[in-house]
Scaffold this motif. Structure first.
Motif, PDB file in Angstrom:
ATOM      1  N   LEU A 567       0.981  -1.089  -0.161  1.00  0.00           N
ATOM      2  CA  LEU A 567      -0.057  -0.108   0.143  1.00  0.00           C
ATOM      3  C   LEU A 567       0.912   1.233   0.059  1.00  0.00           C
ATOM      4  CD1 LEU A 567      -2.646  -1.364   2.643  1.00  0.00           C
ATOM      5  CD2 LEU A 567      -2.813  -1.300   0.322  1.00  0.00           C
ATOM      6  N   ASN A 568       0.495   2.330  -0.612  1.00  0.00           N
ATOM      7  CA  ASN A 568       1.380   3.326  -0.918  1.00  0.00           C
ATOM      8  C   ASN A 568       0.180   4.749  -0.700  1.00  0.00           C
ATOM      9  OD1 ASN A 568       2.385   1.702  -3.346  1.00  0.00           O
ATOM     10  ND2 ASN A 568       3.965   2.422  -2.054  1.00  0.00           N
ATOM     11  N   PRO A 569       0.015   5.225   0.660  1.00  0.00           N
ATOM     12  CA  PRO A 569      -0.608   6.251   1.269  1.00  0.00           C
ATOM     13  C   PRO A 569       0.190   7.487   1.096  1.00  0.00           C
ATOM     14  CG  PRO A 569       0.241   5.036   3.087  1.00  0.00           C
ATOM     15  CD  PRO A 569       0.473   4.132   1.942  1.00  0.00           C
ATOM     16  N   GLN A 570      -0.577   8.560   0.785  1.00  0.00           N
ATOM     17  CA  GLN A 570       0.231   9.988   0.395  1.00  0.00           C
ATOM     18  C   GLN A 570      -0.223  10.956   1.297  1.00  0.00           C
ATOM     19  OE1 GLN A 570      -0.275  10.893  -3.622  1.00  0.00           O
ATOM     20  NE2 GLN A 570       0.805   8.840  -4.597  1.00  0.00           N
ATOM     21  N   LYS A 571       0.717  12.126   1.456  1.00  0.00           N
ATOM     22  CA  LYS A 571       0.245  13.311   1.813  1.00  0.00           C
ATOM     23  C   LYS A 571       0.764  14.004   0.799  1.00  0.00           C
ATOM     24  CE  LYS A 571      -0.288  14.263   6.223  1.00  0.00           C
ATOM     25  NZ  LYS A 571      -1.538  14.629   6.886  1.00  0.00           N
ATOM     26  N   ARG A 572      -0.337  15.096   0.533  1.00  0.00           N
ATOM     27  CA  ARG A 572      -0.135  15.918  -0.924  1.00  0.00           C
ATOM     28  C   ARG A 572      -0.019  17.583  -0.290  1.00  0.00           C
ATOM     29  NH1 ARG A 572      -3.686  13.268  -5.823  1.00  0.00           N
ATOM     30  NH2 ARG A 572      -2.473  11.270  -5.795  1.00  0.00           N
ATOM     31  N   ALA A 578      -1.461  25.878  -1.251  1.00  0.00           N
ATOM     32  CA  ALA A 578      -1.033  25.538  -0.205  1.00  0.00           C
ATOM     33  C   ALA A 578      -1.887  24.549   0.727  1.00  0.00           C
ATOM     34  CB  ALA A 578      -0.620  26.934   0.752  1.00  0.00           C
ATOM     35  N   MET A 579      -2.459  23.711   0.224  1.00  0.00           N
ATOM     36  CA  MET A 579      -3.407  22.740   1.247  1.00  0.00           C
ATOM     37  C   MET A 579      -2.772  21.358   1.087  1.00  0.00           C
ATOM     38  SD  MET A 579      -7.509  22.224   0.300  1.00  0.00           S
ATOM     39  CE  MET A 579      -8.209  21.076   1.510  1.00  0.00           C
ATOM     40  N   VAL A 580      -3.067  20.751   2.200  1.00  0.00           N
ATOM     41  CA  VAL A 580      -2.488  19.562   2.322  1.00  0.00           C
ATOM     42  C   VAL A 580      -3.651  18.419   2.544  1.00  0.00           C
ATOM     43  CG1 VAL A 580      -1.116  17.751   4.185  1.00  0.00           C
ATOM     44  CG2 VAL A 580      -0.519  20.140   3.654  1.00  0.00           C
ATOM     45  N   THR A 581      -3.464  17.525   1.759  1.00  0.00           N
ATOM     46  CA  THR A 581      -4.642  16.377   1.738  1.00  0.00           C
ATOM     47  C   THR A 581      -4.018  14.985   1.925  1.00  0.00           C
ATOM     48  OG1 THR A 581      -4.327  15.909  -0.521  1.00  0.00           O
ATOM     49  CG2 THR A 581      -5.826  17.621  -0.072  1.00  0.00           C
ATOM     50  N   THR A 582      -4.742  14.207   2.665  1.00  0.00           N
ATOM     51  CA  THR A 582      -4.591  12.932   2.877  1.00  0.00           C
ATOM     52  C   THR A 582      -5.034  11.772   1.872  1.00  0.00           C
ATOM     53  OG1 THR A 582      -4.319  13.160   5.239  1.00  0.00           O
ATOM     54  CG2 THR A 582      -4.506  10.923   4.613  1.00  0.00           C
ATOM     55  N   TYR A 595      -7.136  -0.825   4.340  1.00  0.00           N
ATOM     56  CA  TYR A 595      -7.152   0.662   4.226  1.00  0.00           C
ATOM     57  C   TYR A 595      -6.367   1.207   5.139  1.00  0.00           C
ATOM     58  CZ  TYR A 595      -9.810   5.168   3.820  1.00  0.00           C
ATOM     59  OH  TYR A 595     -10.118   6.414   3.533  1.00  0.00           O
ATOM     60  N   VAL A 596      -5.356   2.039   4.536  1.00  0.00           N
ATOM     61  CA  VAL A 596      -4.141   2.694   5.156  1.00  0.00           C
ATOM     62  C   VAL A 596      -4.192   4.139   4.822  1.00  0.00           C
ATOM     63  CG1 VAL A 596      -1.728   2.940   5.770  1.00  0.00           C
ATOM     64  CG2 VAL A 596      -2.727   0.616   5.342  1.00  0.00           C
ATOM     65  N   SER A 597      -3.973   4.963   5.805  1.00  0.00           N
ATOM     66  CA  SER A 597      -3.915   6.565   5.550  1.00  0.00           C
ATOM     67  C   SER A 597      -2.535   6.971   6.029  1.00  0.00           C
ATOM     68  CB  SER A 597      -4.920   7.459   5.954  1.00  0.00           C
ATOM     69  OG  SER A 597      -5.213   7.292   7.333  1.00  0.00           O
ATOM     70  N   LEU A 598      -1.861   7.809   5.909  1.00  0.00           N
ATOM     71  CA  LEU A 598      -0.542   8.382   6.323  1.00  0.00           C
ATOM     72  C   LEU A 598      -0.685   9.404   7.172  1.00  0.00           C
ATOM     73  CD1 LEU A 598       2.597   7.426   5.811  1.00  0.00           C
ATOM     74  CD2 LEU A 598       2.591   9.332   4.259  1.00  0.00           C
TER      75      LEU A 598
END
Length: 664
Positions: A567-572, A578-582, A595-598
Motif C-alpha cells: 500500500l502507498n498512502p500519500q500526503k499531498r 497551499a493545502m495538504v490532503t491525505t 485501508y491505510v492513511s499516512l
C-alpha cells in the motif's frame, strides 16, 4: 467574447423557458393546438442555448480565461486538463449551470420521447418543468452568474480547484447526482398536471412511472458514487458520515423510493392517488430544500458550495413559492382525484402502504436530525450537535421492519393474499434466515455478536423470500425454467432492487460491527502484528507532480508468511492553494478492504518513523455492488414491454377521455 456569448445564451434560455411555461400552457386552456405544439420547438431552442452556455464555460476553463471570476476562483494554469474540464462544476456557480443543463435535458427528453402522451398532458408537463427551470436560471443570472468578468487585473494563475475535488470521483459523482436530482422534476410536473386537470387514472401513473424510475436510479448511482468517493478520498474510512449535505441527498431519495412504490399501486389498482401526488410534490420540494441547505451557508460541510445569505434568501423565496403554490393546489384539487377502492390487510397494497409509511418516517427522522442543530442555533438554544449515534439508532430501528416488510410484499397479491401463501413460503424462509444468521457469528469474529447475527438473518430473509416469490410465480408453469422465462421484466427489476437492498444491509451492518481501526507508529524496516496481519514499513519517498508535491509511504501487509498487499498512502501539498490532503491507499476484494492513511512524522523525526492509521473493513466491497443492483433494478424496469412501447396501447384506449378531462 466567449463568456459574453455564454451569458447571452443563458439569458435566451431564460426567455425560452418562460415562453414554454406560459404560451403552450395557455394553449391547453384555449384548445389552441398550435400553441401546445410549440412547446416541442421551444424545448429544442432551450436545450440548444443552455448547451451553448455550458460549452462556453467549459471553453473558458480550458483556455485559462482568468478574466472570468468563476474560472479564476476554481482553476489554475497547472491544473491537469481533465480537472479543468470538471472544474466547470467545481463551485457554486458552475454546479448550478450543470443543474440547469440536466433540467433541460430532462425537459427535452420528455418532449421527444413522450410523444404518445395526449398533447394536453404533455404540454402541461413541459410547461411545469420549464417554470421550475426558469426559477433556477433566474437565480443563476441574478446572484450566481458564472460569466462575470474579473476586471481589471485578473490573477495570472488562478486560485485552483479544491484539492479534494481533483479526483475521478468528482468527474463522475456530480453529473450522476444532478441527473438524478433534476430528474425528480418530471414526476413533480406530472403531479401538478394531474391536479390542474383534475384527472388521474392508471394511464397517468404508467406515463410518469418510467421517468420516475430513471430519475430515482440515477440518484441512487449518484449516492453510491458519492459514498465511494468519500470513502477513499477523505482518508478516514467512512462511507457515510451523516453530514448535513449528505443527508440532503438521502432525504429526497427516501421519498422518491416511496414514490416509486406508490406509483406501482396507482398504476395497478388505481389506489394511493392523492398520496402519490403528495409524494411527488414533497420529493421535489425536498430537492430544492437540500439545495438551499447546501448553498445558503447555514451549515458548515466539506460538501457545501457557498456561504452567501443573499443567495440563501433567493433560494428560500423560490422554495416558498414552489412549495406554497404546489401544496395549495394540492389542497384545492386533491379531492377530485382521490380513490375509494378497498383492499384486504393481507394484500400487496397493505404492505406497500406500510413500506411507504416507514420510508416517510425514516425521512422525517433524518430531516429532524439534520435541521435540529440549525434550529437550536437560530432559537439561541445553544450549540447542539446531532451525530452518528442518533442517526444510527433510528436508522436501524426503522429499516429492519422496513426491509422485512419489503421482502414479504414480493410474495403478496393484489387485493388479497391467501393465508396459505404466507405459510407455505414464509415459514421455510424464516427458518433458513434464523439458522444462518444465528450461526454466522460463531464462524466470524472473535466474540459472538448479536448485531452480526441479526444483520445476516435480515439479509438471508430478503434473499430467501425473494427466491420464494420466484417459486410462487412459476408454480403453475410446465417447469421452473419455463416459468422463469414467462415473468415480466418488471418482476425481475423488483427482485434485483430488493437483492441490492439485502446486500446493502449486509455490508452496512457487518462493516459497522466488525471493522477494526488503530493508529500505530512504524519505523522503516519494522513490522507490527495487528488484526490478524503483520504490517511492515519501508519508509517514505518524496516526489513532485504538475501541481502538487507528495510524501508517499510504502506499507506491506503479510499474512501467514505471505505478502498479501503493498500500500502507498500519500500526503499531498498543493502548490497553488497551499493545502495538504491525505490520500488513502486501499487493497481490497469483495470480502474485505485493507485501508491505510499516512499521518504525521513521529518523534524523533530523525528515526524516520510515521504515525499510520490502519483499517480493516470487512464486506465493504459488497456495498458498492448493492448500490449498482438497486439502481439497476430501476433501469431494468424501463425495458418492460409496457414502457418500450411508450404506453401506446393505454393512450389509444384512454386518450380521448383524458384530453377531454384535461381541457375541462
Amino acid at each position: 467574447m466567449v463568456p459574453e456569448l455564454g451569458h447571452f445564451a443563458l439569458i435566451l434560455a431564460l426567455i425560452f423557458s418562460l415562453l414554454i411555461a406560459v404560451f403552450p400552457l395557455y394553449g391547453t386552456y384555449t384548445n389552441n393546438v398550435m400553441l401546445m405544439r410549440s412547446a416541442h420547438s421551444l424545448s429544442i431552442g432551450l436545450i440548444v442555448f443552455v448547451s451553448v452556455s455550458f460549452i462556453a464555460l467549459v471553453y473558458s476553463f480550458v483556455q485559462d480565461d482568468f478574466t472570468v471570476e468563476y474560472v479564476a476562483n476554481t482553476s489554475n494554469k497547472i491544473l491537469p486538463l481533465h480537472y479543468k474540464l470538471t472544474a466547470t462544476w467545481g463551485g457554486h456557480e458552475g454546479s448550478l449551470l450543470l443543474w440547469i443543463f440536466c433540467l433541460c435535458i430532462w425537459l427535452f427528453a420528455v418532449s421527444l420521447f413522450a410523444r404518445s402522451l395526449p398533447l394536453v398532458i404533455r404540454t402541461r408537463v413541459l410547461s411545469v418543468m420549464a417554470l421550475a427551470t426558469a426559477g433556477i436560471i433566474l437565480f443563476t443570472l441574478l446572484s450566481s452568474n458564472p460569466f462575470l468578468r474579473l476586471l481589471p487585473g485578473p490573477p495570472p494563475d488562478g486560485r485552483d480547484l479544491n484539492p479534494l475535488l481533483q479526483d475521478i470521483g468528482f468527474i463522475i459523482h456530480p453529473p450522476l447526482l444532478y441527473i438524478g436530482y433534476s430528474g425528480l422534476v418530471v414526476p413533480f410536473a406530472f403531479a401538478i398536471t394531474a391536479l390542474l386537470s383534475g384527472h388521474l387514472d392508471s394511464a397517468w401513473a404508467r406515463w410518469s412511472r418510467p421517468w420516475t424510475n430513471v430519475g430515482w436510479a440515477f440518484l441512487t448511482l449518484g449516492m453510491g458514487m458519492g459514498s465511494w468517493w468519500a470513502y477513499y478520498e477523505l482518508g478516514w474510512g467512512f462511507w457515510w458520515g451523516w453530514d448535513p449535505t449528505e443527508n440532503n441527498v438521502l432525504i429526497p431519495w427516501l421519498t422518491a423510493t416511496a414514490l416509486v412504490h406508490s406509483l406501482a399501486v396507482t398504476e395497478k389498482r388505481g389506489l394511493f392517488k392523492t398520496w402519490t401526488i403528495l409524494l411527488a410534490i414533497t420529493t421535489y420540494c425536498l430537492v430544492l430544500f437540500g439545495t438551499f441547505i447546501t448553498r445558503s451557508g447555514i451549515v458548515n460541510s466539506v460538501h457545501a458550495f457557498a456561504n452567501d445569505p443573499e443567495r440563501g434568501a433567493y433560494l428560500l423565496a423560490y422554495i416558498v413559492i414552489i412549495a406554497a403554490g404546489s401544496f395549495l393546489l394540492y389542497a384545492l384539487r386533491a379531492p377530485t382525484v382521490a380513490s375509494l377502492s378497498r383492499f384486504k390487510p393481507s394484500s400487496r397494497e397493505t404492505f406497500m402502504l406500510l413500506n411507504n409509511v416507514l420510508l416517510t418516517v425514516v425521512m422525517a427522522t433524518v430531516l429532524l436530525g439534520t435541521l435540529y442543530p440549525m434550529l437550536a442555533d437560530y432559537m439561541n438554544w445553544g450549540k447542539v450537535s446531532v451525530g452518528a449515534p442518533y442517526f444510527n439508532f433510528f436508522w436501524v430501528l426503522f429499516t429492519i421492519p422496513l426491509t422485512l416488510l419489503m421482502a414479504i410484499s414480493a410474495l403478496t397479491q393484489w387485493k388479497q393474499t391467501s393465508p396459505g401463501i404466507f405459510k407455505k413460503y414464509l415459514t421455510p424462509s424464516l427458518l433458513i434466515s434464523l439458522i444462518v444468521g444465528g450461526i454466522f457469528p460463531f464462524f466470524y469474529g472473535e466474540k459472538y455478536h448479536l448485531g452480526g447475527a441479526l444483520t445476516v438473518a435480515v439479509t438471508v430473509w430478503i434473499f430467501a423470500v425473494s427466491f420464494s416469490a420466484l417459486l410462487k410465480q412459476t408454480r403453475n408453469a410446465p417447469s421452473f425454467f419455463a416459468g422463469v422465462k414467462q415473468q415480466p421484466l418488471s418482476f425481475y427489476s423488483m427482485l434485483v432492487a430488493h437483492l441490492g437492498v439485502g446486500l446493502l444491509v449486509l455490508s452496512a451492518g457487518l462493516t459497522s460491527i466488525y471493522s477494526d481501526e488503530r493508529n500505530i507508529i512504524l519505523l522503516p524496516g519494522q513490522e507490527k502484528p495487528l488484526f490478524g496481519y503483520s504490517w511492515g514499513f519501508d519508509g517514505v519517498r518524496e516526489f513532485v507532480k504538475d501541481n502538487y508535491s507528495a510524501q508517499e509511504g510504502t506499507i506491506y501487509v503479510v499474512r501467514d508468511g505471505e505478502r498479501v498487499a503493498t500500500l502507498n498512502p500519500q500526503k499531498r501539498f498543493y502548490m497553488s492553494g497551499a493545502m495538504v490532503t491525505t490520500e488513502a491507499a486501499i487493497e481490497g476484494n469483495l470480502w474485505r478492504d485493507l485501508y491505510v492513511s499516512l499521518g504525521e512524522a513521529a518523534e524523533p523525526k530523525s528515526a524516520g518513523g510515521w504515525i499510520i492509521t490502519v483499517y480493516v473493513k470487512p464486506f465493504i466491497g459488497v456495498l458498492w455492488i448493492s448500490m449498482l443492483l438497486i439502481a439497476g433494478g430501476g433501469f431494468m424496469a424501463l425495458w418492460d414491454k409496457r414502457y418500450r412501447s411508450r404506453v401506446a396501447g393505454s393512450v389509444k384506449t384512454s386518450s380521448t377521455n383524458t384530453v377531454q378531462g384535461a381541457i375541462g
